[in-house]
Design a protein around this motif. Structure first.
Motif, PDB file in Angstrom:
ATOM      1  N   GLU A  10       0.903  -1.188  -0.034  1.00 26.89           N
ATOM      2  CA  GLU A  10      -0.106  -0.198  -0.036  1.00 26.89           C
ATOM      3  C   GLU A  10       0.962   1.244  -0.081  1.00 26.89           C
ATOM      4  O   GLU A  10       0.439   2.252   0.267  1.00 26.89           O
ATOM      5  N   GLY A  11       2.242   1.054  -0.004  1.00 29.40           N
ATOM      6  CA  GLY A  11       3.195   2.055  -0.153  1.00 29.40           C
ATOM      7  C   GLY A  11       3.750   2.349   1.077  1.00 29.40           C
ATOM      8  O   GLY A  11       2.985   2.768   2.123  1.00 29.40           O
ATOM      9  N   LEU A  12       5.091   2.082   1.234  1.00 31.10           N
ATOM     10  CA  LEU A  12       5.848   2.088   2.653  1.00 31.10           C
ATOM     11  C   LEU A  12       5.747   3.238   3.232  1.00 31.10           C
ATOM     12  O   LEU A  12       5.844   3.547   4.443  1.00 31.10           O
ATOM     13  N   ALA A  13       5.523   4.378   2.418  1.00 34.57           N
ATOM     14  CA  ALA A  13       5.516   5.705   3.127  1.00 34.57           C
ATOM     15  C   ALA A  13       4.222   6.032   3.650  1.00 34.57           C
ATOM     16  O   ALA A  13       4.276   6.924   4.535  1.00 34.57           O
ATOM     17  N   PHE A  14       3.241   5.281   3.477  1.00 31.88           N
ATOM     18  CA  PHE A  14       1.859   5.599   3.791  1.00 31.88           C
ATOM     19  C   PHE A  14       1.246   4.469   4.712  1.00 31.88           C
ATOM     20  O   PHE A  14       0.592   4.854   5.640  1.00 31.88           O
ATOM     21  N   SER A  15       1.682   3.288   4.600  1.00 34.07           N
ATOM     22  CA  SER A  15       1.423   1.979   5.385  1.00 34.07           C
ATOM     23  C   SER A  15       2.337   1.097   5.788  1.00 34.07           C
ATOM     24  O   SER A  15       1.836   0.002   5.585  1.00 34.07           O
ATOM     25  N   GLU A  16       3.575   1.585   6.087  1.00 33.69           N
ATOM     26  CA  GLU A  16       4.294   0.633   6.367  1.00 33.69           C
ATOM     27  C   GLU A  16       4.031  -0.308   7.479  1.00 33.69           C
ATOM     28  O   GLU A  16       4.237  -1.371   7.183  1.00 33.69           O
ATOM     29  N   GLU A  17       3.413   0.241   8.603  1.00 34.55           N
ATOM     30  CA  GLU A  17       3.028  -0.748   9.675  1.00 34.55           C
ATOM     31  C   GLU A  17       1.927  -1.856   9.111  1.00 34.55           C
ATOM     32  O   GLU A  17       1.961  -2.881   9.460  1.00 34.55           O
ATOM     33  N   LYS A  18       1.099  -1.108   8.385  1.00 38.89           N
ATOM     34  CA  LYS A  18       0.002  -2.131   7.771  1.00 38.89           C
ATOM     35  C   LYS A  18       0.579  -3.067   6.848  1.00 38.89           C
ATOM     36  O   LYS A  18       0.137  -4.369   6.874  1.00 38.89           O
ATOM     37  N   ASP A  19       1.444  -2.692   6.231  1.00 39.22           N
ATOM     38  CA  ASP A  19       2.233  -3.679   5.249  1.00 39.22           C
ATOM     39  C   ASP A  19       2.817  -5.040   5.842  1.00 39.22           C
ATOM     40  O   ASP A  19       2.792  -5.938   5.782  1.00 39.22           O
ATOM     41  N   MET A  20       3.799  -4.470   7.196  1.00 37.38           N
ATOM     42  CA  MET A  20       4.263  -5.545   7.875  1.00 37.38           C
ATOM     43  C   MET A  20       3.253  -6.158   8.613  1.00 37.38           C
ATOM     44  O   MET A  20       3.398  -7.624   8.839  1.00 37.38           O
ATOM     45  N   LYS A  21       2.191  -5.765   8.945  1.00 33.27           N
ATOM     46  CA  LYS A  21       1.126  -6.609   9.413  1.00 33.27           C
ATOM     47  C   LYS A  21       0.469  -7.607   8.733  1.00 33.27           C
ATOM     48  O   LYS A  21       0.224  -8.852   9.053  1.00 33.27           O
ATOM     49  N   ARG A  22       0.233  -7.174   7.129  1.00 36.10           N
ATOM     50  CA  ARG A  22      -0.051  -8.163   6.447  1.00 36.10           C
ATOM     51  C   ARG A  22       0.808  -9.057   6.202  1.00 36.10           C
ATOM     52  O   ARG A  22       0.535 -10.403   5.919  1.00 36.10           O
ATOM     53  N   LEU A  23       1.850  -8.729   5.841  1.00 35.63           N
ATOM     54  CA  LEU A  23       2.963  -9.752   5.910  1.00 35.63           C
ATOM     55  C   LEU A  23       2.962 -10.956   7.027  1.00 35.63           C
ATOM     56  O   LEU A  23       3.026 -12.130   6.854  1.00 35.63           O
ATOM     57  N   SER A  24       2.707 -10.433   8.149  1.00 34.75           N
ATOM     58  CA  SER A  24       2.537 -11.362   9.278  1.00 34.75           C
ATOM     59  C   SER A  24       1.422 -12.087   9.314  1.00 34.75           C
ATOM     60  O   SER A  24       1.572 -13.333   9.760  1.00 34.75           O
ATOM     61  N   ASP A  25       0.385 -11.544   8.868  1.00 36.08           N
ATOM     62  CA  ASP A  25      -1.097 -12.366   8.701  1.00 36.08           C
ATOM     63  C   ASP A  25      -0.765 -13.448   7.497  1.00 36.08           C
ATOM     64  O   ASP A  25      -1.109 -14.471   7.631  1.00 36.08           O
ATOM     65  N   MET A  26      -0.029 -13.070   6.623  1.00 38.13           N
ATOM     66  CA  MET A  26       0.229 -14.052   5.455  1.00 38.13           C
ATOM     67  C   MET A  26       0.956 -15.225   5.909  1.00 38.13           C
ATOM     68  O   MET A  26       0.768 -16.523   5.436  1.00 38.13           O
ATOM     69  N   ALA A  27       2.051 -15.077   6.617  1.00 38.03           N
ATOM     70  CA  ALA A  27       2.915 -16.001   7.089  1.00 38.03           C
ATOM     71  C   ALA A  27       2.212 -16.877   8.219  1.00 38.03           C
ATOM     72  O   ALA A  27       2.465 -18.137   8.107  1.00 38.03           O
ATOM     73  N   SER A  28       1.405 -16.594   8.759  1.00 40.17           N
ATOM     74  CA  SER A  28       0.336 -17.479   9.798  1.00 40.17           C
ATOM     75  C   SER A  28      -0.590 -18.043   8.821  1.00 40.17           C
ATOM     76  O   SER A  28      -0.914 -19.384   9.254  1.00 40.17           O
TER      77      SER A  28
END
Length: 173
Positions: A10-28
């Motif tokens: 979603e753009g690291l400058a705008f939603s870095e935390e959200k991207d990292m959370k989505r990556l965590s969700d995908m790993a699970s």
């Protein structure tokens, strides 16, 4: 053959935390980060894992990458992938955050701001130059339009990156 999947950022400058959370969700769900991709991430099929992800912005030369990575490994973080001065790390839930206070967090964003600023300034200059050349020499309309279309996302990204480096009271630290 290993299964791969693409996840858009979603753009690291705008939603870095959200991207990292989505990556965590995908790993699970059994899709772990493999590498950066154009405007997103490549994921690979794996055993479902509970992971947390974090990103660091640091221009590290090839000769210093091992030492840089060891510093994070000592704190329980594993480097997953790197691209253009961006490095994503993963760890088990409960691992101490890479950045735990506002001042170090702002330093992280200041490092990324410099690169975004340089690219934005370059494209802004090329846009203004092409507009000037259009009026002076009759340069095709398409060239200034192209540069304008490319420059606008960089301007917005730079504004978001700059906003992250501002302190609580709006002063740059």
């Amino acid at each position: 053959m290993k299964q791969k999947k693409y996840m858009m950022s979603e753009g690291l400058a705008f939603s870095e935390e959200k991207d990292m959370k989505r990556l965590s969700d995908m790993a699970s769900k059994g899709w772990v980060l493999d590498s950066f991709a154009v405007m997103g991430y490549k994921l690979r099929k794996a055993e479902p894992r509970k992971l947390i992800y974090s990103i660091d912005y640091h221009d590290v030369g090839e000769e210093s990458l091992a030492e840089y990575t060891e510093m994070f490994e000592a704190a329980g973080w594993e480097r997953v992938c790197s691209s253009q001065g961006m490095h994503i790390f993963s760890a088990e839930p409960g691992t101490s955050p890479i950045y735990s206070d506002q001042s170090t967090m702002r330093e992280k964003y200041k490092r990324s701001e410099k690169d975004v600023r340089n690219v934005t300034c370059t494209f802004s200059f090329l846009t203004l130059l092409s507009i000037t050349l259009h009026y002076v020499t009759g340069l095709s309309n398409w060239i200034p339009l192209f540069f304008l279309i490319v420059t606008i996302p960089f301007l917005v990204t730079y504004a978001a990156t700059k906003a992250r480096t501002l302190g609580k009271w709006g002063k740059s630290v």
